[in-house]
Design a protein around this motif. Sequence first.
Motif, short mmCIF file in Angstrom:
data_model
loop_
_atom_site.label_atom_id
_atom_site.label_comp_id
_atom_site.label_asym_id
_atom_site.label_seq_id
_atom_site.Cartn_x
_atom_site.Cartn_y
_atom_site.Cartn_z
N ASN A 340 72.20 -53.14 47.22
CA ASN A 340 72.89 -52.27 46.26
C ASN A 340 74.41 -52.34 46.19
N GLY A 341 75.00 -53.47 46.58
CA GLY A 341 76.45 -53.59 46.52
C GLY A 341 76.92 -54.67 45.56
N ILE A 342 78.08 -54.43 44.93
CA ILE A 342 78.72 -55.39 44.03
C ILE A 342 80.20 -55.43 44.36
N TRP A 343 80.75 -56.64 44.43
CA TRP A 343 82.21 -56.76 44.45
C TRP A 343 82.62 -58.11 43.91
N GLY A 344 83.88 -58.22 43.58
CA GLY A 344 84.38 -59.43 42.93
C GLY A 344 85.34 -59.04 41.83
N GLU A 345 85.60 -59.93 40.93
CA GLU A 345 86.56 -59.65 39.86
C GLU A 345 85.81 -59.19 38.61
N ILE A 346 85.43 -57.92 38.59
CA ILE A 346 84.60 -57.45 37.48
C ILE A 346 85.36 -57.43 36.16
N LEU A 347 86.69 -57.44 36.21
CA LEU A 347 87.44 -57.48 34.96
C LEU A 347 87.35 -58.86 34.29
N LYS A 348 86.85 -59.84 35.03
CA LYS A 348 86.68 -61.18 34.46
C LYS A 348 85.23 -61.44 34.02
N VAL A 349 84.37 -60.46 34.21
CA VAL A 349 82.98 -60.62 33.77
C VAL A 349 82.94 -60.53 32.25
N SER A 350 82.24 -61.44 31.62
CA SER A 350 82.16 -61.49 30.16
C SER A 350 81.41 -60.28 29.62
N PRO A 351 81.60 -59.95 28.33
CA PRO A 351 80.81 -58.87 27.73
C PRO A 351 79.30 -59.10 27.87
N GLU A 352 78.88 -60.36 27.76
CA GLU A 352 77.46 -60.68 27.92
C GLU A 352 77.00 -60.41 29.35
N GLY A 353 77.89 -60.72 30.31
CA GLY A 353 77.56 -60.46 31.70
C GLY A 353 77.47 -58.97 31.99
N ILE A 354 78.41 -58.20 31.45
CA ILE A 354 78.38 -56.75 31.61
C ILE A 354 77.09 -56.18 31.03
N GLN A 355 76.68 -56.69 29.87
CA GLN A 355 75.45 -56.22 29.24
C GLN A 355 74.23 -56.57 30.08
N LEU A 356 74.25 -57.74 30.71
CA LEU A 356 73.14 -58.15 31.58
C LEU A 356 72.99 -57.17 32.74
N PHE A 357 74.11 -56.85 33.39
CA PHE A 357 74.06 -55.88 34.48
C PHE A 357 73.60 -54.52 33.98
N GLN A 358 74.15 -54.08 32.86
CA GLN A 358 73.80 -52.78 32.31
C GLN A 358 72.31 -52.68 32.03
N THR A 359 71.76 -53.71 31.42
CA THR A 359 70.34 -53.70 31.07
C THR A 359 69.45 -53.65 32.30
N ILE A 360 69.68 -54.57 33.24
CA ILE A 360 68.78 -54.66 34.39
C ILE A 360 68.98 -53.48 35.34
N LEU A 361 70.24 -53.10 35.60
CA LEU A 361 70.46 -51.96 36.49
C LEU A 361 69.96 -50.67 35.87
N GLY A 362 69.99 -50.57 34.54
CA GLY A 362 69.42 -49.41 33.87
C GLY A 362 67.92 -49.30 34.11
N LYS A 363 67.23 -50.43 34.05
CA LYS A 363 65.80 -50.45 34.35
C LYS A 363 65.56 -50.14 35.83
N TYR A 364 66.38 -50.74 36.67
CA TYR A 364 66.25 -50.52 38.12
C TYR A 364 66.35 -49.04 38.48
N LYS A 365 67.28 -48.32 37.84
CA LYS A 365 67.48 -46.92 38.17
C LYS A 365 66.23 -46.07 37.88
N MET A 366 65.39 -46.54 36.96
CA MET A 366 64.17 -45.79 36.63
C MET A 366 63.15 -45.83 37.76
N VAL A 367 63.22 -46.87 38.60
CA VAL A 367 62.23 -47.01 39.67
C VAL A 367 62.88 -47.22 41.04
N ARG A 368 64.18 -47.00 41.15
CA ARG A 368 64.84 -47.31 42.41
C ARG A 368 64.37 -46.43 43.57
#
Length: 458
Positions: A340-368
Amino acid sequence: AVKGDVNEMASKYRSFVLNYLSAQSESRKPYIFYNTWGRQERTKWAGGKYLTSMNLETTLQEIEVAHQMGIDVYVLDAGWFLKTGDWQVNTAFFPDTLKEVRALLNKYQMKLGLWFSPLSAAISSEMLKRNQSNLLSLNGVVEVPMPVWETEESVNLSLVSPYWEDFADKLIALSNELGVTYFKWDGIGQYGGNKEGIFNGTAMNSRQERSESYAFQLPVFMNKVAEKLCTARPESIVDFDITENGRSVGLSFLSSGKYFTINNGPYFHNYDLAEDWKSPLPNGNTNIFVNPGRARGWFTRSVLVNDKWIPSILFLTHYQPDGSPNSQLINIASLILGQNGIWGEILKVSPEGIQLFQTILGKYKMVRDDITISDPVVEGSPGRSPEVYEKINVANGQGAVVVFANKSGTYTYITKNKVAKRNWHTEGVEIAYDAKGRAIVKMQFKESSAKILFFGVE
């Protein structure tokens, strides 16, 4: 101890650690953490300093992105403070003493975390003035004062002394003043103290006796600090960084906190080591884990071997959010297994990458919560093809199956547990069900990657 085999005993013990070993239930909740150190490390090795990007503007920008990605806890690592010991906000970096940061976090219902070195006290700190008699020393020698991550020179105090309560009171005050609820502890070596006259012995004890007494009692007093903090502020989580050698690792601290298992080390640039691997890179950095990639995941997922007995949620490990979409998928698939940890340069993550995290982590939260309580079913090991993790709550069939492969091809996996029929999965996956309600999963890998399947989610 239980009726059944060793697997049944492991399941009962795992449930005990998760639900009953600690009165501090917050440490057992599957929050998703972002920590600034990955960014700070990269800034340093790009020619800057660790504290170059420690400022209000960068922090507010990162919180916005962290919120979009689905992160719950934003952690300012080393350098947010003016000096150790007193742990006051450095107003050169945060002129309003984190008020705007707190307001933005509150807006998004996120939590604030801060880094601490519990033994450290700056030379000019009030904490050191009050605790001169509690200095940590070995064989009568106090360590030479050293800067703590580009801040004022500091010395170490002994937690196995009355200082423990002074430090606990400081954390409680910071929780009240700044709203911090997550406390990352670093730099606590188990050995190095044998001063007489404090809690680890007197002149009647030999130096060796006092050294061993200090080492034995240190996690006890760490627990005392955490318990006092969490009693006063029940929403608090204490996380102890055990990456470096000489740290106390055992069941004791899990009765009040959790472990921060891996920061960036070990200090090799990658696992494809050339014959001259002992030579540093041109910028002097020999640290493997500042970069994303498969090898990092192989190493960090090895910690999951503990999950059979001790829930993975108690071994926070950070994964990289950048790199190629495939690398991002591997990192997301790894972290949702409980680290459950994330670090790195998140300001350099592309909009598509942000959306990927948002989508999958959103699903994850439903069953975490289901994933957290589930006993792991594991096939293969890090680096093998396939490497399978099944985390299904047997009570309702909800949870996840995560599969990694380093070779292209078609792989089939049949779950050991009955699963919920509603499901969501990444591309290249086909699901059927057998007569027992188990999922028959067929996966097509075109390259080294990961497949994520959530059951109980659509």
